[in-house]
Scaffold this active site. Sequence first.
Site, PDB file in Angstrom:
ATOM      1  N   ASP A   8      41.543  39.684  48.128  1.00  0.00           N
ATOM      2  CA  ASP A   8      42.857  40.307  47.931  1.00  0.00           C
ATOM      3  C   ASP A   8      42.657  41.804  48.176  1.00  0.00           C
ATOM      4  O   ASP A   8      42.268  42.539  47.270  1.00  0.00           O
ATOM      5  CB  ASP A   8      43.369  40.053  46.507  1.00  0.00           C
ATOM      6  CG  ASP A   8      44.703  40.737  46.254  1.00  0.00           C
ATOM      7  OD1 ASP A   8      45.508  40.855  47.195  1.00  0.00           O
ATOM      8  OD2 ASP A   8      44.929  41.163  45.103  1.00  0.00           O
ATOM      9  N   GLU A  67      44.311  37.604  52.001  1.00  0.00           N
ATOM     10  CA  GLU A  67      45.762  37.737  51.864  1.00  0.00           C
ATOM     11  C   GLU A  67      46.271  38.696  52.935  1.00  0.00           C
ATOM     12  O   GLU A  67      45.696  39.748  53.175  1.00  0.00           O
ATOM     13  CB  GLU A  67      46.134  38.258  50.475  1.00  0.00           C
ATOM     14  CG  GLU A  67      47.629  38.271  50.252  1.00  0.00           C
ATOM     15  CD  GLU A  67      48.025  38.584  48.822  1.00  0.00           C
ATOM     16  OE1 GLU A  67      49.104  39.164  48.637  1.00  0.00           O
ATOM     17  OE2 GLU A  67      47.262  38.254  47.893  1.00  0.00           O
ATOM     18  N   ASP A 139      43.747  41.116  40.191  1.00  0.00           N
ATOM     19  CA  ASP A 139      43.336  41.118  41.599  1.00  0.00           C
ATOM     20  C   ASP A 139      42.315  40.017  41.894  1.00  0.00           C
ATOM     21  O   ASP A 139      42.323  39.434  42.972  1.00  0.00           O
ATOM     22  CB  ASP A 139      42.773  42.488  41.980  1.00  0.00           C
ATOM     23  CG  ASP A 139      43.835  43.578  41.890  1.00  0.00           C
ATOM     24  OD1 ASP A 139      44.793  43.528  42.671  1.00  0.00           O
ATOM     25  OD2 ASP A 139      43.701  44.456  41.020  1.00  0.00           O
TER      26      ASP A 139
END
Length: 172
Positions: A8, A67, A139
């Site tokens: 991420d 992502e 996160d």
Amino acid sequence: MAIILGIDPGSRKTGFGIINVVGNQHDYITSGVIRLPDAELPERLKIIFESINELIVAYCPQQVAVEQVFMAKNAGAALKLGQARGAAIVACMAAGLEASEYSALQIKQAVVGTGAAKKEQVQHMVKMLLKLPALPQEDAADALAAAICHAHTQASLINMAGATRMRRGRIR
């Protein structure tokens, strides 16, 4: 068996999560957050690259899920996020790993069942799916969710590939 690294990316914090997938079983290996110093962007990008590289060397993932950049209200923030993503992807490519990309909507859909899920819902479902004793950091949870999404996507693709033969007019 596949060890999957989920990432991420962020220009201030980059989450990572590593899972081992055997069949339908997802086992937690590790996760965390790469906290970046208050330095110039090129220095932070270097740290992202080096940190992802260290994770790859330490855990030997076979697959990577990252992502995708979402369109932020601030174009400058979106550009920095894209550069952080690029640094992470280049670290993977330098190690010979192809990075699969998933939107936040795809990741939330795969893990929670709805693309409109809130961060807390993602954290809760990651905790449940990986049988963690506590909620992972925000996160890190997003990175673990990206890895889970990738595992589900790969399993679906394998199932679809196996159902391509026709017998007596039926798909097998």
